[in-house]
Write an enzyme that holds these catalytic residues in place. Structure first.
Site, short mmCIF file in Angstrom:
data_model
loop_
_atom_site.label_atom_id
_atom_site.label_comp_id
_atom_site.label_asym_id
_atom_site.label_seq_id
_atom_site.Cartn_x
_atom_site.Cartn_y
_atom_site.Cartn_z
N GLY A 377 0.83 -1.20 0.00
CA GLY A 377 0.00 0.00 0.00
C GLY A 377 0.86 1.24 0.00
N GLY A 379 0.69 5.65 1.00
CA GLY A 379 -0.01 6.82 1.51
C GLY A 379 0.77 8.08 1.23
N GLY A 380 0.31 9.18 1.82
CA GLY A 380 0.93 10.47 1.56
C GLY A 380 2.35 10.58 2.05
N PHE A 381 2.69 9.76 3.07
CA PHE A 381 4.02 9.86 3.65
C PHE A 381 4.96 8.74 3.23
CE2 PHE A 381 1.76 12.09 7.33
CZ PHE A 381 1.87 13.30 6.69
N GLY A 382 4.49 7.79 2.44
CA GLY A 382 5.37 6.72 2.02
C GLY A 382 4.61 5.46 1.66
N VAL A 384 4.39 0.87 1.91
CA VAL A 384 4.60 -0.30 2.76
C VAL A 384 4.87 -1.50 1.85
CG1 VAL A 384 3.61 -1.80 4.52
CG2 VAL A 384 3.07 0.62 4.52
N LYS A 398 7.42 -0.33 6.57
CA LYS A 398 6.87 1.00 6.30
C LYS A 398 8.04 1.94 5.98
CE LYS A 398 3.58 2.68 8.89
NZ LYS A 398 2.85 3.31 10.04
N ASP A 495 -7.03 7.51 15.72
CA ASP A 495 -7.30 7.20 14.32
C ASP A 495 -7.71 5.74 14.15
OD1 ASP A 495 -7.60 7.92 11.66
OD2 ASP A 495 -5.53 7.45 11.13
#
Length: 698
Positions: A377, A379-382, A384, A398, A495
């Site tokens: 997957g 996301g905005g920060f990196g 996995v 991650k 979250d």
């Protein structure tokens, strides 16, 4: 006549004095009995065994059927308990109205012969001390016994009727805080160990103390083995939280005897064998360097004061020099060598993390140099990646994007928290790599990925039957309870959502992504932030609108997730469909009209209506408008596990209709690395007239 009257008066005075004396003696006797029950005597003043007799339940008579049933259990249970792996037995004898129920438990560190002998003696002693009482409880080492005319086997979480005892010595005033912190950490860790033991529900532990008088602390925790892990931890957590502040502050030892769960800690080893759990403790205190007081007392005391002032200054100077040299050497460290953390943190955090450091070359080999085919997957920060270490362990890596400085605080938070937190329902940190520009966190790999990838997939969700969904709900509740109440830290996740719950091979849930988590002090109930971060649709209204967050904010997110699990629908899915109503509104509408079965996921149908309604009821309680009306996670665990507990009816929750990004949430392990976009939120508040009383078993 006068003489007779005087004699009568004297007789009445004597009678009144006698009655008054008897009354006062009776009051004193009752007071002593009350104090013995609620504030046990100092060690040795009242040796074991300790008994609880319930005379108000009625008595049986000599030669009665009830007595015969007690004796039948007395002949069977000691052998049954001593021959079982768990040293535990329960049973019933006779028929109503003379049926007798009994529970017998031996300490996990004893042997079979000692167990049988203790329980046999316990039956005899209980019938002597609680003569002809239909209900009796006896606490002894190494066994506990209770028999009753009530069905005490039906509710394994009923721990009523306890003895509390403590050591009457006191820890020195200067050491109380450190000693209490060490003993508290040990007791909770031992409770976790006991709850996780699937056979005996038993644990022992040891930790070092910085008190020279009490250099080591030992502990023991146990539940009856018929309790689930969640019930055991809830039971132990309840008595630890309620009894410790009241009786054990500043005390080197103490114990709580309960039939269903008990714990003990002492400054000496009191159990057989080596401790099953050993926690690292502080180093032994240095030798006393203060010169002895002699005839030259003034000079030596002055010297001592000078040393007391100069040594810390010299130490601080040396520490500053060492830190400067360290930073200078760090600047010269080659890029291919492991560097220090890219952020400031405290020494305890660094020590926790240093033991987890992994080489970049190891992770490159494990992920085939972060090949796209191994990407789980992004996301905005990196991203996995899935990987396999040389010894065959599967991992999820991650990787923080090298082109972005976003997420450093989230990385720091997650790294420090996950390194310190240990629970079967929290994702485990395998290691960390901080070399050159690379910043990587390595987790255990979850073969079933995240809950949302199965729950919201029409085909895959068919595999999530009632048992698996209930396992997921219960496991997440236990994980949150650990974060909120039972761990050495008090953590608000902030979250919690389906994509942050990972599933192992057996669909056991593990909470992940602690990048947005916040630490609370133990006496802190809530906090406020001006930076709202998280996922709309799961956010509690007080957090989304005012920035207020607490453990009850996590309870709201948990409630949303329960409703998603039961219905198989995303809370945010309706904003992108023909329906203009969100999931909470839709569930409430069907709840009030009695048509809730229309919303159930097809895989849930065929299950008992009572079980489903109970789960939806709990979900609606968790999404109440007022945080005070939401249950704690320990209360939720009790609701989920109890067959007889009556769950309170919910009131209408707050409904938040949100406009969100239509992009699918596909990141499995790194939602904390995703930048939070702006969302417009409209809320419609409704009155709330129902309050929830938090459970506190007595």
């Amino acid at each position: 006549m006068a003489t007779a009257v005087a004699t009568a008066i004297r007789h009445r005075r004597h009678l009144a004095l006698s009655l008054s004396l008897r009354y006062n003696l009776a009051v004193v006797a009752l007071l002593v009995a009350f104090l013995l029950l609620h504030a046990p005597p100092r060690a040795g003043a009242q040796p074991l065994p300790w008994q609880l007799c319930n005379a108000t339940s009625g008595n049986y008579t000599e030669g009665s059927a009830y007595q015969a049933n007690v004796r039948a259990l007395a002949s069977a249970l000691p052998a049954n308990a001593s021959s079982s792996r768990a040293l535990f037995a329960e049973g019933a004898a006779g028929t109503a109205p003379d049926v007798v129920y009994a529970v017998a438990l031996c300490r996990g560190d004893t042997n079979a012969s000692s167990c049988a002998a203790c329980l046999a003696a316990a039956f005899d002693t209980a019938q002597q001390l609680c003569a002809f009482n239909r209900r009796a409880t006896l606490f002894n080492d190494p066994c506990i016994l209770r028999y009753s005319d009530q069905d005490i086997l039906a509710n394994v979480t009923d721990n009523r009727g306890m003895f509390v005892a403590w050591n009457y010595n006191n820890v020195s005033a200067a050491k109380v805080a450190a000693y209490d912190a060490a003993s508290g950490r040990l007791v909770n860790a031992t409770a976790d160990y006991a709850a996780a033991d699937p056979v005996r529900r038993f644990g022992t532990g040891e930790v070092g103390s910085d008190d020279a008088t009490y250099p080591r602390i030992f502990s023991l925790a146990q539940c009856t083995p018929d309790m689930s892990e969640a019930d055991c931890r809830s039971c132990l957590g309840d008595i630890i939280r309620r009894m410790t502040p009241k009786y054990f502050v500043g005390k080197p030892g103490g114990r709580v005897f309960g039939v269903r769960c008990n714990f003990r800690f002492e400054a000496y080893s009191f159990f057989s064998g080596r401790p099953l759990l050993q926690l690292s403790g502080p180093s032994p205190p240095p030798a006393n360097m203060t010169p002895p007081v002699t005839s030259e007392g003034r000079t030596r005391h002055r010297t001592g004061r000078i040393l007391a002032i100069t040594l810390p200054i010299a130490g601080a100077a040396l520490a500053f020099i060492a830190l400067t040299c360290f930073c200078f050497r760090r600047k010269r460290t080659p890029a291919n060598k492991a560097s220090s953390l890219p952020f400031s943190t405290n020494p305890d955090d660094i020590q926790s993390i240093d033991s987890l450091l992994l080489d970049l070359s190891t992770l490159r080999a494990a992920t085939d140099n972060f090949a796209d085919r191994n990407k789980l997957g992004e996301g905005g920060f990196g991203a996995v990646y899935k990987g396999v270490l040389s010894e065959g362990q599967e991992i999820a890596v991650k990787r923080l994007s090298q082109s972005s400085r976003q997420g450093i605080e989230e990385l720091k938070t997650e790294l420090v928290l996950v390194a310190k937190l240990r629970h079967k329902n929290l994702v485990s940190l395998v290691g960390v790599c901080l070399e050159g520009d690379e910043k990587l966190l390595v987790y255990e790999y979850m073969p079933n990925k995240s809950l949302d990838t199965i729950l919201f997939d029409y085909e895959k969700s068919k595999d999530l039957d009632w048992g698996k969904r209930l396992k997921i709900v219960s496991g997440v509740a236990r994980g949150l309870q650990y974060l909120h109440e039972d761990s050495q830290l008090r953590v608000v996740h902030r979250d919690l959502k389906a994509s942050n719950v990972l599933l192992d091979f057996d669909h056991n849930p593990k909470i992940s992504d602690f990048g947005l988590a916040k630490l609370f002090e133990w006496d802190q109930t809530q906090d406020v932030t001006s930076h709202i971060a998280g996922t709309y649709g799961y956010m509690a209204p007080e957090y989304a609108m005012r920035g207020q967050y607490s453990v009850k904010s996590d309870a709201f997110s948990f409630g949303v997730m329960i409703l998603e699990i039961v219905t198989g629908r995303r809370n945010s899915s309706f904003s992108n469909s023909e329906q203009s109503i969100d999931l909470l509104s839709l569930v409430w509408e069907h709840w009030t009209t009695g048509t809730i079965e229309e919303l159930l996921d097809p895989a849930m149908r065929g299950r008992s209506a009572d079980d489903l309604l109970k789960l939806i009821n709990i979900g609606l309680l968790c999404v109440q408008d007022n945080p005070a009306d939401r249950p704690t996670m320990s209360a939720v665990s009790v609701m989920l596990s109890s067959e007889t507990f009556s769950v309170q009816a919910p009131s209408r929750p707050t409904f938040c209709i949100q406009e969100t990004d239509s992009a699918a949430d596909t990141d499995l392990y790194s939602s904390a690395f995703r930048s939070t976009g702006d969302s417009k939120t409209r809320s419609v508040a409704s009155p709330n007239e129902v309050s929830l009383t938090e459970l506190e078993p007595r």
